[in-house]
Design a protein around this motif. Structure first.
Motif, mmCIF file in Angstrom:
data_model
loop_
_atom_site.group_PDB
_atom_site.id
_atom_site.type_symbol
_atom_site.label_atom_id
_atom_site.label_comp_id
_atom_site.label_asym_id
_atom_site.label_seq_id
_atom_site.Cartn_x
_atom_site.Cartn_y
_atom_site.Cartn_z
ATOM 1 N N ILE A 125 49.041 -44.661 10.745
ATOM 2 C CA ILE A 125 47.932 -44.449 9.818
ATOM 3 C C ILE A 125 48.217 -45.044 8.443
ATOM 4 O O ILE A 125 47.344 -45.639 7.802
ATOM 5 N N LYS A 126 49.437 -44.919 7.982
ATOM 6 C CA LYS A 126 49.768 -45.431 6.644
ATOM 7 C C LYS A 126 49.665 -46.951 6.557
ATOM 8 O O LYS A 126 49.681 -47.507 5.455
ATOM 9 N N ASP A 127 49.583 -47.618 7.695
ATOM 10 C CA ASP A 127 49.471 -49.079 7.698
ATOM 11 C C ASP A 127 48.020 -49.561 7.632
ATOM 12 O O ASP A 127 47.777 -50.768 7.579
ATOM 13 N N LEU A 128 47.055 -48.640 7.633
ATOM 14 C CA LEU A 128 45.653 -49.044 7.624
ATOM 15 C C LEU A 128 45.308 -49.729 6.302
ATOM 16 O O LEU A 128 45.543 -49.174 5.231
ATOM 17 N N PRO A 129 44.727 -50.914 6.351
ATOM 18 C CA PRO A 129 44.380 -51.611 5.108
ATOM 19 C C PRO A 129 43.132 -51.020 4.453
ATOM 20 O O PRO A 129 42.182 -50.630 5.139
ATOM 21 N N GLY A 130 43.146 -50.952 3.140
ATOM 22 C CA GLY A 130 41.960 -50.567 2.392
ATOM 23 C C GLY A 130 41.687 -49.084 2.300
ATOM 24 O O GLY A 130 40.739 -48.658 1.637
ATOM 25 N N ILE A 131 42.484 -48.263 2.959
ATOM 26 C CA ILE A 131 42.271 -46.812 2.928
ATOM 27 C C ILE A 131 43.122 -46.206 1.816
ATOM 28 O O ILE A 131 44.327 -46.405 1.762
ATOM 29 N N GLN A 132 42.477 -45.437 0.948
ATOM 30 C CA GLN A 132 43.183 -44.797 -0.165
ATOM 31 C C GLN A 132 43.441 -43.313 0.072
ATOM 32 O O GLN A 132 44.425 -42.772 -0.423
ATOM 33 N N HIS A 133 42.534 -42.659 0.783
ATOM 34 C CA HIS A 133 42.676 -41.222 1.042
ATOM 35 C C HIS A 133 42.352 -40.917 2.492
ATOM 36 O O HIS A 133 41.359 -41.411 3.032
ATOM 37 N N VAL A 134 43.190 -40.082 3.105
ATOM 38 C CA VAL A 134 42.972 -39.612 4.470
ATOM 39 C C VAL A 134 42.962 -38.085 4.444
ATOM 40 O O VAL A 134 43.875 -37.458 3.889
ATOM 41 N N TYR A 135 41.929 -37.497 5.023
ATOM 42 C CA TYR A 135 41.851 -36.043 5.151
ATOM 43 C C TYR A 135 41.985 -35.698 6.628
ATOM 44 O O TYR A 135 41.160 -36.122 7.444
ATOM 45 N N VAL A 136 43.013 -34.948 6.970
ATOM 46 C CA VAL A 136 43.334 -34.674 8.369
ATOM 47 C C VAL A 136 42.910 -33.257 8.734
ATOM 48 O O VAL A 136 43.408 -32.272 8.154
ATOM 49 N N ASP A 137 42.004 -33.156 9.685
ATOM 50 C CA ASP A 137 41.531 -31.873 10.198
ATOM 51 C C ASP A 137 42.405 -31.474 11.376
ATOM 52 O O ASP A 137 42.486 -32.202 12.377
ATOM 53 N N THR A 138 43.067 -30.341 11.272
ATOM 54 C CA THR A 138 44.002 -29.909 12.311
ATOM 55 C C THR A 138 43.486 -28.652 13.009
ATOM 56 O O THR A 138 42.687 -27.900 12.435
ATOM 57 N N PRO A 139 43.967 -28.387 14.215
ATOM 58 C CA PRO A 139 43.578 -27.147 14.899
ATOM 59 C C PRO A 139 44.436 -25.975 14.434
ATOM 60 O O PRO A 139 45.479 -26.154 13.799
ATOM 61 N N GLY A 140 43.996 -24.770 14.765
ATOM 62 C CA GLY A 140 44.909 -23.637 14.692
ATOM 63 C C GLY A 140 45.889 -23.752 15.847
ATOM 64 O O GLY A 140 45.696 -24.540 16.771
ATOM 65 N N TRP A 141 46.955 -22.989 15.799
ATOM 66 C CA TRP A 141 47.911 -23.048 16.903
ATOM 67 C C TRP A 141 48.539 -21.683 17.112
ATOM 68 O O TRP A 141 48.458 -20.795 16.274
#
Length: 237
Positions: free
Chosen positions: A80-96
């Motif tokens: 994911i960190k290699d994606l060009p042009g992306i400044q912010h990533v918001y990751v939706d995770t499940p409960g566990w």
């Protein structure tokens, strides 16, 4: 690139709602200038097998951010960190569910593909956002999330009170604030209030930046912009 991971062991505390709406306001703050065809610098990434964020985004006509589902794609998730042009990533995770437990010397995230995905996103995280609802049932899962998962990894994190209904008064809100402060956790100044607009938004294919221009909608939208400012969206990390 900044990767923000929404995390809490308890389901139903608003991780999907926060992920999608923070992605929307961040995309609005980091607008594409005069070129409407320019690619958005924001990605909402779901690693929740239920795919709530992706289902929500699929109902929108004009998505202001990128959306991806990656709960079953560990190889690409790690890039994911290699994606060009992306400044912010918001990751939706499940409960566990804590399958191993500390008494057996296991990682509290457990074992299996879902646990591997959570470990992968946490290894990349610049910040963990821990939503807590103003009710005692949220307290223990939040404490386990922070004490067993976030703090041992040395991750930067912030707790945000979500889904507080002002009509209920301030007792539960203040009790939740005191619980967070007693544990010494960093607490966001912004409280995300409960509005029916938020409840209906996923079914209607809307995010906060698209709410109608009336007083209630402006108040509902304000919370997410204020929280984005606290996260320093648009500035240096």
């Amino acid at each position: 690139m900044a990767i923000h991971v929404l995390l809490n062991q308890k389901g139903g505390v608003g991780k999907s709602t926060l992920s999608v709406n923070l992605a929307a306001v961040t995309a609005d703050v980091l607008n594409r200038g005069d070129d409407p065809n320019a690619s958005s610098p924001v990605l909402a990434l779901s690693v929740d097998p239920q795919g709530s964020a992706v289902w929500w985004a699929s109902r929108m006509n004009d998505l202001p951010f990128h959306i991806a589902q990656a709960h079953d794609d560990l190889d690409n998730l790690a890039k994911i960190k290699d994606l060009p042009g992306i400044q912010h990533v918001y990751v939706d995770t499940p409960g566990w569910i804590d399958l191993d437990g500390d008494s057996r010397g296991g990682d509290p995230l457990g074992r299996g593909p879902a646990a591997d995905v959570l470990r992968t996103v946490l290894d990349m995280a610049d910040q963990v956002i821990v939503p807590i609802e103003p009710e005692p049932l949220s307290f223990d899962p939040t404490a386990r999330t922070i004490g067993k998962v976030v703090q041992p990894r040395g991750l930067r994190y912030i707790v945000v009170i979500n889904n507080w209904d002002p009509r209920d008064g301030t007792f539960d809100l203040n009790q939740t604030r005191e619980f967070v402060k007693a544990n010494g956790w960093p607490l966001a100044n912004t409280v995300i209030r409960h509005y029916k607009l938020h409840v209906r938004a996923s079914a209607e294919g809307q995010v906060v930046t698209e709410y109608p221009a009336n007083r209630v909608a402006l108040q509902a939208r304000e919370d997410f912009y204020k929280f984005a400012l606290e996260l320093n969206v648009g500035g240096t990390r």
